[in-house]
Design a protein around this motif. Structure first.
Motif, PDB file in Angstrom:
ATOM      1  N   MET A   1       0.834  -1.174   0.000  1.00 45.00           N
ATOM      2  CA  MET A   1       0.000   0.000   0.000  1.00 45.00           C
ATOM      3  C   MET A   1       0.882   1.241   0.000  1.00 45.00           C
ATOM      4  N   THR A   2       0.582   2.194  -0.872  1.00 43.65           N
ATOM      5  CA  THR A   2       1.316   3.453  -0.952  1.00 43.65           C
ATOM      6  C   THR A   2       0.532   4.541  -0.242  1.00 43.65           C
ATOM      7  N   ILE A   3       1.220   5.259   0.626  1.00 44.45           N
ATOM      8  CA  ILE A   3       0.595   6.367   1.341  1.00 44.45           C
ATOM      9  C   ILE A   3       0.914   7.649   0.593  1.00 44.45           C
ATOM     10  N   GLN A   4      -0.117   8.379   0.190  1.00 41.35           N
ATOM     11  CA  GLN A   4       0.083   9.653  -0.481  1.00 41.35           C
ATOM     12  C   GLN A   4       0.296  10.742   0.560  1.00 41.35           C
ATOM     13  N   LYS A   5       1.375  11.452   0.436  1.00 44.72           N
ATOM     14  CA  LYS A   5       1.665  12.567   1.332  1.00 44.72           C
ATOM     15  C   LYS A   5       1.405  13.864   0.586  1.00 44.72           C
ATOM     16  N   CYS A  25      17.624  21.631  -7.740  1.00 47.38           N
ATOM     17  CA  CYS A  25      17.659  20.463  -6.837  1.00 47.38           C
ATOM     18  C   CYS A  25      16.249  20.018  -6.452  1.00 47.38           C
ATOM     19  N   LEU A  26      15.391  20.975  -6.104  1.00 48.27           N
ATOM     20  CA  LEU A  26      14.014  20.641  -5.729  1.00 48.27           C
ATOM     21  C   LEU A  26      13.246  20.043  -6.904  1.00 48.27           C
ATOM     22  N   GLN A  27      13.462  20.579  -8.100  1.00 54.42           N
ATOM     23  CA  GLN A  27      12.790  20.037  -9.275  1.00 54.42           C
ATOM     24  C   GLN A  27      13.251  18.612  -9.572  1.00 54.42           C
ATOM     25  N   ASN A  32      11.036  12.347  -8.770  1.00 55.57           N
ATOM     26  CA  ASN A  32      10.852  11.021  -8.181  1.00 55.57           C
ATOM     27  C   ASN A  32       9.886  10.995  -7.010  1.00 55.57           C
ATOM     28  N   PHE A  33       9.826  12.062  -6.256  1.00 49.69           N
ATOM     29  CA  PHE A  33       9.102  12.006  -4.989  1.00 49.69           C
ATOM     30  C   PHE A  33       7.938  12.979  -4.855  1.00 49.69           C
ATOM     31  N   GLN A  34       7.855  14.014  -5.661  1.00 49.97           N
ATOM     32  CA  GLN A  34       6.788  15.017  -5.616  1.00 49.97           C
ATOM     33  C   GLN A  34       6.518  15.520  -4.191  1.00 49.97           C
TER      34      GLN A  34
END
Length: 75
Positions: A1-5, A25-27, A32-34
């Motif tokens: 199960m993936t938890i959306q943050k 760096c943030l982009q 990968n992680f949004q």
């Protein structure tokens, strides 16, 4: 199960070279992680307020950040 943050809403303090590097760096991280919703830059140089830098606006100075919701992070 993936938890959306929920992504962290963030502004970058400083729109010069270091701020631009942080944006890159943030982009890259977001590919990968949004994790971050980037609002733009804050910078005390009033000459660049409302300008677009690398696709993001300079939305104001430190006073803008101090007046906003506490849920906005700054780097």
């Amino acid at each position: 199960m993936t938890i959306q943050k929920t992504p962290t809403t963030i502004v970058i303090f400083g729109a010069s070279s270091l701020g631009k590097e942080l944006l890159v760096c943030l982009q890259e991280w977001n590919k990968n992680f949004q994790n971050y919703q980037i609002l733009g830059f804050i910078d005390d140089d009033k000459k660049i307020h409302n300008k677009i830098i690398n696709g993001f606006p300079v939305i104001g100075g430190i006073s803008w950040f101090n007046k906003k919701n506490k849920d906005i992070a700054c780097i």
